[in-house]
Scaffold this motif. Structure first.
Motif, short mmCIF file in Angstrom:
data_model
loop_
_atom_site.label_atom_id
_atom_site.label_comp_id
_atom_site.label_asym_id
_atom_site.label_seq_id
_atom_site.Cartn_x
_atom_site.Cartn_y
_atom_site.Cartn_z
N LEU A 1 -9.53 2.30 -22.04
CA LEU A 1 -8.46 3.14 -21.52
C LEU A 1 -8.49 3.01 -20.00
CD1 LEU A 1 -6.38 5.48 -22.07
CD2 LEU A 1 -8.30 7.05 -21.87
N ILE A 2 -7.32 2.80 -19.41
CA ILE A 2 -7.20 2.83 -17.95
C ILE A 2 -6.55 4.16 -17.60
CG2 ILE A 2 -6.08 1.84 -15.92
CD1 ILE A 2 -6.50 -0.91 -17.09
N ILE A 3 -7.23 4.93 -16.77
CA ILE A 3 -6.75 6.25 -16.38
C ILE A 3 -6.57 6.29 -14.87
CG2 ILE A 3 -7.24 8.73 -16.38
CD1 ILE A 3 -9.30 8.16 -18.63
N ARG A 4 -5.39 6.73 -14.45
CA ARG A 4 -5.17 6.93 -13.01
C ARG A 4 -5.05 8.43 -12.74
NH1 ARG A 4 -0.75 3.67 -9.96
NH2 ARG A 4 -2.49 2.24 -9.77
N PHE A 5 -5.89 8.89 -11.82
CA PHE A 5 -5.76 10.24 -11.29
C PHE A 5 -4.88 10.11 -10.05
CE2 PHE A 5 -9.43 10.79 -13.94
CZ PHE A 5 -9.30 12.09 -14.42
N SER A 6 -3.58 10.36 -10.21
CA SER A 6 -2.64 10.10 -9.13
C SER A 6 -2.89 10.97 -7.91
CB SER A 6 -1.20 10.25 -9.62
OG SER A 6 -1.00 11.50 -10.21
N ILE A 7 -3.41 12.16 -8.10
CA ILE A 7 -3.69 13.06 -6.99
C ILE A 7 -4.74 12.47 -6.04
CG2 ILE A 7 -5.50 14.50 -8.02
CD1 ILE A 7 -2.60 16.19 -6.49
N ALA B 1 -2.93 2.75 -21.19
CA ALA B 1 -2.93 3.15 -19.78
C ALA B 1 -2.28 4.52 -19.67
CB ALA B 1 -2.16 2.13 -18.95
N LYS B 2 -2.95 5.43 -18.97
CA LYS B 2 -2.45 6.80 -18.81
C LYS B 2 -2.60 7.24 -17.36
CE LYS B 2 -1.68 7.63 -23.21
NZ LYS B 2 -0.34 7.83 -23.73
N GLU B 3 -1.65 8.03 -16.92
CA GLU B 3 -1.67 8.56 -15.57
C GLU B 3 -1.63 10.08 -15.66
OE1 GLU B 3 0.54 7.21 -11.45
OE2 GLU B 3 1.25 6.46 -13.36
N THR B 4 -2.41 10.76 -14.83
CA THR B 4 -2.40 12.21 -14.83
C THR B 4 -2.36 12.74 -13.40
OG1 THR B 4 -3.52 14.22 -15.60
CG2 THR B 4 -4.94 12.39 -14.95
N LYS B 5 -1.71 13.90 -13.24
CA LYS B 5 -1.69 14.58 -11.94
C LYS B 5 -2.77 15.64 -11.88
CE LYS B 5 3.16 13.71 -11.10
NZ LYS B 5 4.50 14.25 -10.97
N PHE C 1 0.82 -1.21 0.00
CA PHE C 1 0.00 0.00 0.00
C PHE C 1 0.86 1.26 0.00
CE2 PHE C 1 -3.25 -3.06 0.91
CZ PHE C 1 -4.30 -2.57 0.16
N SER C 2 2.06 1.21 0.55
CA SER C 2 2.92 2.38 0.48
C SER C 2 3.45 2.56 -0.93
CB SER C 2 4.09 2.27 1.46
OG SER C 2 4.97 1.25 1.05
N ASN C 3 3.51 1.49 -1.71
CA ASN C 3 3.97 1.57 -3.09
C ASN C 3 2.85 1.93 -4.06
OD1 ASN C 3 6.59 0.98 -2.51
ND2 ASN C 3 6.35 -1.22 -2.77
N ARG C 4 1.71 2.32 -3.53
CA ARG C 4 0.61 2.70 -4.41
C ARG C 4 0.98 3.94 -5.20
NH1 ARG C 4 -5.02 2.35 -1.43
NH2 ARG C 4 -5.75 2.59 -3.54
N GLY C 5 2.02 4.65 -4.77
CA GLY C 5 2.51 5.80 -5.52
C GLY C 5 3.35 5.38 -6.71
N MET C 6 3.59 4.09 -6.84
CA MET C 6 4.33 3.59 -7.99
C MET C 6 3.55 3.92 -9.24
SD MET C 6 5.54 -0.14 -6.62
CE MET C 6 6.44 -0.54 -8.10
N THR C 7 4.18 3.74 -10.35
CA THR C 7 3.51 4.10 -11.59
C THR C 7 2.38 3.13 -11.91
OG1 THR C 7 4.92 2.77 -13.02
CG2 THR C 7 5.69 5.01 -12.50
N LEU C 8 1.46 3.63 -12.66
CA LEU C 8 0.34 2.81 -13.13
C LEU C 8 0.88 1.61 -13.92
CD1 LEU C 8 -2.67 2.30 -13.63
CD2 LEU C 8 -2.54 3.92 -15.53
N GLU C 9 1.89 1.86 -14.72
CA GLU C 9 2.47 0.77 -15.52
C GLU C 9 2.99 -0.35 -14.63
OE1 GLU C 9 6.38 0.26 -18.23
OE2 GLU C 9 5.05 1.90 -18.85
N ASP C 10 3.66 -0.02 -13.54
CA ASP C 10 4.16 -1.04 -12.61
C ASP C 10 3.01 -1.86 -12.04
OD1 ASP C 10 6.81 -0.21 -12.90
OD2 ASP C 10 6.73 1.11 -11.15
N ASP C 11 1.93 -1.17 -11.67
CA ASP C 11 0.78 -1.87 -11.10
C ASP C 11 0.10 -2.78 -12.13
OD1 ASP C 11 1.12 -0.78 -8.58
OD2 ASP C 11 -0.29 0.87 -8.93
#
Length: 196
Positions: free
Chosen positions: A132-138, A98-102, A24-34
């Motif tokens: 499309l998989i989108i992560r809103f990292s914020i 897969a895309k990640e946005t801040k 759970f602390s690594n949830r900040g890892m990239t979407l690609e890693d997950d």
């Protein structure tokens, strides 16, 4: 040190807590890693075969500072890549980006390229499952947005409309993918509900 309920955890509980905590602390890892970890779990549990597509690169120049250590110093992309992932699940072809946005309020369509949209359209035209998989990292939220919804916003953009998808629309039309321990981004659970 204070412990929950005044009890001290035994060693195996400490180990398990540490493992869960590190995940759970690594949830900040990239979407690609997950996604890569999820796909590895799918493969190892014989649930699906889905891989990250390699980006085709032409190597132009390599330096050899040591015999055992080659360093690529110049390379270029051979061709525009299509989407990030593809494979097979329950006799269906799966293809997704897969895309990640801040960004807090929207997903910029500039993150998706025209050749990717054309590819996704071809996949859906041939009966494949595309999304499309989108992560809103914020917010640490990950959504699955079906390609058909993405096409709608793309057409809007091409006809002079908005150049982004509002976060509120993605939260409404997309499907929130909860974070899990083994299949971190268990997108196939959503695919099961939508297509099977």
């Amino acid at each position: 040190m204070k412990y929950p309920n005044g009890k001290r955890l035994n060693t195996s509980q400490n180990t398990m807590q540490a493992k869960i905590g590190s995940v759970f602390s690594n949830r900040g890892m990239t979407l690609e890693d997950d996604i890569n970890a999820t796909n590895k779990f799918y493969l190892e549990s014989n649930k699906a075969i889905i891989h990250k597509k390699p980006t085709p690169v032409q190597i132009v120049k390599v330096n050899y500072p040591k015999r055992s250590a080659a360093v690529i110093t110049e390379a270029y992309f051979k061709q525009a890549s299509t989407t990030d992932y593809n494979g097979v699940y329950r006799n269906k072809y799966i293809d997704f980006e897969a895309k990640e946005t801040k960004n807090k309020t929207l997903f910029p369509l500039a993150n998706v390229h025209e050749h990717q949209m054309e590819h996704m359209k071809s996949v859906t035209d041939h009966g494949g499952i595309c999304f499309l998989i989108i992560r809103f990292s914020i917010y640490n939220e990950t959504y699955l947005l079906e390609a058909e919804n993405l096409f709608y916003y793309w057409r809007e953009k091409l006809s002079g409309g908005k150049k982004s998808i509002p976060y509120s629309d993605i939260a409404k039309k997309g499907y929130l993918i909860p974070f899990h321990y083994q299949a971190r981004i268990d997108y196939l659970a959503t695919i099961d509900k939508l297509y099977f």
